[in-house]
Design an enzyme around this catalytic site. Structure first.
Site, PDB file in Angstrom:
ATOM      1  N   ASP A 234       0.948  -1.155   0.025  1.00  0.00           N
ATOM      2  CA  ASP A 234      -0.084   0.083   0.181  1.00  0.00           C
ATOM      3  C   ASP A 234       1.041   1.318  -0.007  1.00  0.00           C
ATOM      4  OD1 ASP A 234      -2.376   1.663   0.091  1.00  0.00           O
ATOM      5  OD2 ASP A 234      -2.517   1.608   2.342  1.00  0.00           O
TER       6      ASP A 234
ATOM      7  N   CYS B 278      -2.314   4.411  -5.190  1.00  0.00           N
ATOM      8  CA  CYS B 278      -3.159   5.623  -5.083  1.00  0.00           C
ATOM      9  C   CYS B 278      -2.765   6.925  -6.038  1.00  0.00           C
ATOM     10  CB  CYS B 278      -3.157   6.095  -3.661  1.00  0.00           C
ATOM     11  SG  CYS B 278      -1.840   6.484  -2.802  1.00  0.00           S
TER      12      CYS B 278
HETATM   13  N1  SAH Z   1      -1.460   0.916   4.696  1.00  0.00           N
HETATM   14  C1  SAH Z   1      -1.606   2.192   5.458  1.00  0.00           C
HETATM   15  C2  SAH Z   1      -1.294   3.347   4.908  1.00  0.00           C
HETATM   16  C3  SAH Z   1      -0.044   3.624   3.960  1.00  0.00           C
HETATM   17  S1  SAH Z   1       0.380   4.980   3.436  1.00  0.00           S
HETATM   18  C4  SAH Z   1      -2.906   2.258   6.122  1.00  0.00           C
HETATM   19  O1  SAH Z   1      -3.806   1.480   5.700  1.00  0.00           O
HETATM   20  O2  SAH Z   1      -3.193   3.154   6.903  1.00  0.00           O
HETATM   21  C5  SAH Z   1       2.154   4.850   2.984  1.00  0.00           C
HETATM   22  C6  SAH Z   1       3.015   4.575   4.154  1.00  0.00           C
HETATM   23  O3  SAH Z   1       4.222   4.593   3.524  1.00  0.00           O
HETATM   24  C7  SAH Z   1       3.337   6.022   4.839  1.00  0.00           C
HETATM   25  O4  SAH Z   1       3.289   5.505   6.336  1.00  0.00           O
HETATM   26  C8  SAH Z   1       4.845   6.127   4.561  1.00  0.00           C
HETATM   27  O5  SAH Z   1       5.513   7.139   5.814  1.00  0.00           O
HETATM   28  C9  SAH Z   1       5.269   4.874   4.050  1.00  0.00           C
HETATM   29  N2  SAH Z   1       6.469   5.004   3.051  1.00  0.00           N
HETATM   30  C10 SAH Z   1       6.527   5.926   2.244  1.00  0.00           C
HETATM   31  N3  SAH Z   1       7.895   5.428   1.372  1.00  0.00           N
HETATM   32  C11 SAH Z   1       8.233   4.425   1.906  1.00  0.00           C
HETATM   33  C12 SAH Z   1       9.474   3.510   1.763  1.00  0.00           C
HETATM   34  N4  SAH Z   1      10.124   3.591   0.491  1.00  0.00           N
HETATM   35  N5  SAH Z   1       9.620   2.458   2.330  1.00  0.00           N
HETATM   36  C13 SAH Z   1       8.854   2.352   3.672  1.00  0.00           C
HETATM   37  N6  SAH Z   1       7.785   3.088   4.083  1.00  0.00           N
HETATM   38  C14 SAH Z   1       7.324   3.951   2.941  1.00  0.00           C
END
Ligand code: SAH
Length: 400
Positions: A303, A343
């Protein structure tokens, strides 16, 4: 009949032929479509949009700093844009949603798709969190807050107008209480589970409400499975998986702050801490390490954040999606499930499916689609505004 108040408004006159998208009820007027401006509208002020032959098309909010020069409030020539207009639109949006009680959380206003461009309002129990990211929504903030207090069963309103897109509108960020005050860490309920939402520091308005139904669906698949939850944020998918008897959930997330809240959310629901593990790491790198360590899982959730906000960034984003999906297919046991999301507004549903198919080919596996995902029902998509359909996802099984 054009209301006399509308004929007194400043005017945007469009170039010949550029009225077409408005006639299809699309709510954006790009700056390149504007022939001339009559009057001296201020940012956010209501203007009348006229075709080159002076035919009334819409009333809209003027955004001089943005490539989207105006956003439509109403196509009705008899409708005045005043506090009463916002009351009516907000009442209609709330009426279209199921009632929430207690600590329930939901999206009350979904911007363009609820006829209120640039305005998002999420409800977390008795607190509304408002995000006004267009010049028009910013100008009418007070009237919007009053309408919410009158109609939304909330008694506090917090503003989180600090999205990146505001810079494109020439708007300064604005955050803090608009009405009431107090703690900005709230406890909400989702499908019988409890979550702490930090409305001041969390992403967006604090929680990814659009994934509620998908978290519930995917959580139910987790029974007896070893789960890998990538981009875990504050533990949404992890808590749902544990609630449905996952054997274990390993989550990867780059933000230490999100992980701390995720661990709290696991404890809040009474699940054993040893079933939920968190890796503060970059998903792209960590998936390779897990592959090299020959780890395997039964259910993987991908996600990621928005890799492609616009179609122009789609190509680079496509490589990112392909990379993580390919690695996920390799990390799945035969028969394992992949719940994969995008998204990105710049990646269509079709393109996303092609990317995931390409990932399976390059991973050397067969895969089938068991289900398609979209945003939860409190995130309606206007038929006239396909850009509103940003969240898409696939549930795939590895193997035939
Ligand atoms: N699945 C979650 C929402 C995810 S939002 C839910 O249902 O609540 C995307 C998340 O990915 C964010 O928390 C962000 O901090 C993280 N993120 C962004 N890039 C990333 C990366 N390269 N590696 C790990 N996490 C990452």
């Amino acid at each position: 009949m054009v209301d006399p108040n509308i004929s007194r408004l400043p005017k945007l006159i469009l170039k010949p032929g550029r009225e077409k998208s408005l006639l299809r009820r699309h709510p954006w007027i790009f700056s390149g479509a504007v022939q001339r401006v009559e009057g001296d509208p201020q940012p956010g002020e209501t203007v009348a949009i006229l075709a080159h032959d002076d035919e009334f098309l819409a009333s809209a909010a003027w955004s001089p700093a943005s490539q989207i020069a105006a956003r439509v409030w109403s196509f009705d020539p008899a409708e005045r844009i005043d506090a009463g207009f916002f009351e009516r639109r907000i009442r209609a949006a709330i009426k279209a949603r199921p009632a929430t009680t207690g600590a329930g959380a939901m999206r009350l206003i979904n911007a363009e798709s609820d006829g209120l461009p640039g305005l998002v309002v999420d409800r977390y129990g008795r607190v509304a969190v408002l995000q006004a990211t267009s010049a028009g929504a910013a100008v009418w903030k007070r009237a919007i807050a009053d309408a919410l207090l009158a109609q939304a069963s909330v008694d506090r309103i917090y503003e989180r107008s600090d999205s990146d897109v505001m810079e494109l509108e020439g708007l300064a960020p604005s955050t803090g209480w608009l009405h009431g005050g107090g703690a900005t860490r709230l406890q909400i309920e989702e499908c019988g589970l409890r979550f702490i939402v930090d409305i001041a520091r969390g992403h967006k308005t604090g929680f990814y409400l659009d994934q509620r139904e998908n978290r519930d669906f995917v959580g139910r698949l987790a029974a007896g499975r070893e789960v890998l939850n990538c981009f875990g944020y504050t533990g949404g998918f992890a808590v749902h998986a544990l609630a449905h008897a996952a054997v274990s959930v390993l989550s990867i997330e780059s933000s230490a702050e999100a992980i701390a809240l995720a661990a709290e959310n696991v404890a809040l629901n009474g699940f054993a801490a040893d079933k939920a593990q968190w890796l503060e790491a970059d998903v792209f790198r960590q998936l390779r390490e897990l592959r090299d360590a020959q780890r395997l899982f039964d259910l993987i959730v991908l996600d990621p954040p928005k890799f492609a906000p616009t179609p122009a960034t789609a190509e680079r984003a496509a490589r990112g999606y392909k990379d993580i999906n390919l690695l996920a297919f390799k990390l799945l046991r035969p028969g394992g499930l992949l719940a994969t999301f995008s998204c990105s507004g710049g990646i269509s549903r079709d393109l996303f499916q092609k990317i995931v198919a390409g990932a399976a080919v390059d991973a050397g596996v067969d895969a089938v689609i068991l289900r398609r995902f979209e945003a939860a029902a409190d995130h309606p998509v206007s038929l006239h505004f396909p850009e509103g359909e940003y969240l898409k996802g696939l549930l795939c099984r590895k193997g035939l």
